[in-house]
Design a protein around this motif. Structure first.
Motif, PDB file in Angstrom:
ATOM      1  N   SER A  45       0.762  -1.305   0.012  1.00  0.00           N
ATOM      2  CA  SER A  45       0.217  -0.088  -0.026  1.00  0.00           C
ATOM      3  C   SER A  45       0.962   1.500  -0.018  1.00  0.00           C
ATOM      4  O   SER A  45       0.344   2.363   0.507  1.00  0.00           O
ATOM      5  N   ALA A  46       2.052   1.224  -0.780  1.00  0.00           N
ATOM      6  CA  ALA A  46       2.906   2.377  -0.765  1.00  0.00           C
ATOM      7  C   ALA A  46       2.132   3.654  -1.186  1.00  0.00           C
ATOM      8  O   ALA A  46       1.429   3.605  -1.949  1.00  0.00           O
ATOM      9  N   GLY A  47       2.511   4.862  -0.467  1.00  0.00           N
ATOM     10  CA  GLY A  47       1.809   5.895  -0.811  1.00  0.00           C
ATOM     11  C   GLY A  47       0.421   6.178  -0.324  1.00  0.00           C
ATOM     12  O   GLY A  47      -0.139   7.143  -0.616  1.00  0.00           O
ATOM     13  N   GLU A  48      -0.220   5.371   0.145  1.00  0.00           N
ATOM     14  CA  GLU A  48      -1.643   5.431   0.475  1.00  0.00           C
ATOM     15  C   GLU A  48      -1.768   5.597   1.855  1.00  0.00           C
ATOM     16  O   GLU A  48      -0.891   5.214   2.818  1.00  0.00           O
ATOM     17  N   ALA A  49      -2.595   6.422   2.253  1.00  0.00           N
ATOM     18  CA  ALA A  49      -2.793   6.653   3.745  1.00  0.00           C
ATOM     19  C   ALA A  49      -3.973   5.871   4.151  1.00  0.00           C
ATOM     20  O   ALA A  49      -5.062   5.453   3.537  1.00  0.00           O
ATOM     21  N   GLY A  50      -4.058   5.539   5.496  1.00  0.00           N
ATOM     22  CA  GLY A  50      -5.106   4.794   6.102  1.00  0.00           C
ATOM     23  C   GLY A  50      -4.818   4.725   7.508  1.00  0.00           C
ATOM     24  O   GLY A  50      -4.007   5.158   8.271  1.00  0.00           O
ATOM     25  N   TRP A  51      -5.352   3.780   8.208  1.00  0.00           N
ATOM     26  CA  TRP A  51      -5.272   3.263   9.605  1.00  0.00           C
ATOM     27  C   TRP A  51      -4.739   2.018   9.646  1.00  0.00           C
ATOM     28  O   TRP A  51      -4.885   1.185   9.083  1.00  0.00           O
ATOM     29  N   THR A  52      -3.844   1.938  10.941  1.00  0.00           N
ATOM     30  CA  THR A  52      -3.453   0.348  11.227  1.00  0.00           C
ATOM     31  C   THR A  52      -3.905  -0.040  12.459  1.00  0.00           C
ATOM     32  O   THR A  52      -3.981   1.011  13.477  1.00  0.00           O
ATOM     33  N   GLY A  53      -4.095  -1.187  13.043  1.00  0.00           N
ATOM     34  CA  GLY A  53      -4.339  -1.832  14.252  1.00  0.00           C
ATOM     35  C   GLY A  53      -5.998  -1.151  14.528  1.00  0.00           C
ATOM     36  O   GLY A  53      -6.788  -1.310  13.532  1.00  0.00           O
ATOM     37  N   THR A  54      -6.217  -1.099  15.685  1.00  0.00           N
ATOM     38  CA  THR A  54      -7.528  -0.773  16.303  1.00  0.00           C
ATOM     39  C   THR A  54      -7.582   0.417  16.896  1.00  0.00           C
ATOM     40  O   THR A  54      -6.930   1.047  17.431  1.00  0.00           O
ATOM     41  N   PHE A  55      -8.668   1.282  16.465  1.00  0.00           N
ATOM     42  CA  PHE A  55      -9.053   2.577  17.039  1.00  0.00           C
ATOM     43  C   PHE A  55     -10.476   2.670  17.323  1.00  0.00           C
ATOM     44  O   PHE A  55     -11.363   1.999  16.777  1.00  0.00           O
ATOM     45  N   GLU A  56     -10.902   3.734  17.986  1.00  0.00           N
ATOM     46  CA  GLU A  56     -11.990   4.040  18.314  1.00  0.00           C
ATOM     47  C   GLU A  56     -12.416   5.495  17.632  1.00  0.00           C
ATOM     48  O   GLU A  56     -11.634   6.135  17.506  1.00  0.00           O
ATOM     49  N   ALA A  57     -13.731   5.676  17.133  1.00  0.00           N
ATOM     50  CA  ALA A  57     -14.298   6.786  16.510  1.00  0.00           C
ATOM     51  C   ALA A  57     -15.748   7.115  17.042  1.00  0.00           C
ATOM     52  O   ALA A  57     -16.612   6.160  17.434  1.00  0.00           O
ATOM     53  N   ASN A  58     -15.675   8.406  17.167  1.00  0.00           N
ATOM     54  CA  ASN A  58     -17.124   8.786  17.473  1.00  0.00           C
ATOM     55  C   ASN A  58     -17.827   9.400  16.292  1.00  0.00           C
ATOM     56  O   ASN A  58     -17.131  10.147  15.570  1.00  0.00           O
ATOM     57  N   LEU A  59     -18.829   8.711  15.895  1.00  0.00           N
ATOM     58  CA  LEU A  59     -19.725   9.145  14.807  1.00  0.00           C
ATOM     59  C   LEU A  59     -20.970   9.849  15.218  1.00  0.00           C
ATOM     60  O   LEU A  59     -21.493   9.473  16.028  1.00  0.00           O
ATOM     61  N   SER A  60     -21.265  10.905  14.233  1.00  0.00           N
ATOM     62  CA  SER A  60     -22.501  11.640  14.637  1.00  0.00           C
ATOM     63  C   SER A  60     -23.206  11.637  13.378  1.00  0.00           C
ATOM     64  O   SER A  60     -22.839  11.470  12.224  1.00  0.00           O
TER      65      SER A  60
END
Length: 71
Positions: A13-28
């Motif tokens: 995924s060279a050059g791509e942005a994203g997330w790794t691992g686990t994270f929490e997000a607040n969605l509204s």
């Protein structure tokens, strides 16, 4: 709010942005003034792509239903 994406460390995924691992997000979300009261189910769809061992899987969608009550 979700954390800001970062450049992904995986070579596939060279050059791509994203997330790794686990994270929490607040969605509204907001509702129309004309929304009827009562119990409703809201469907949340998350698009993701898993990478590992030098390759990435095709993009997939995770759907979940969230019960809410409009008062």
């Amino acid at each position: 709010s979700i954390p800001a994406p970062a450049l992904l460390p995986h070579p596939a995924s060279a050059g791509e942005a994203g997330w790794t691992g686990t994270f929490e997000a607040n969605l509204s979300f907001s509702l129309s003034q004309e929304a009827s009261t009562g119990k409703k189910d809201i469907t949340l769809r998350t698009h993701y792509r898993a990478c590992g061992d030098g390759t990435c899987r095709p993009e997939a969608v995770l759907s979940m239903t969230i019960p809410v009550e409009i008062v």
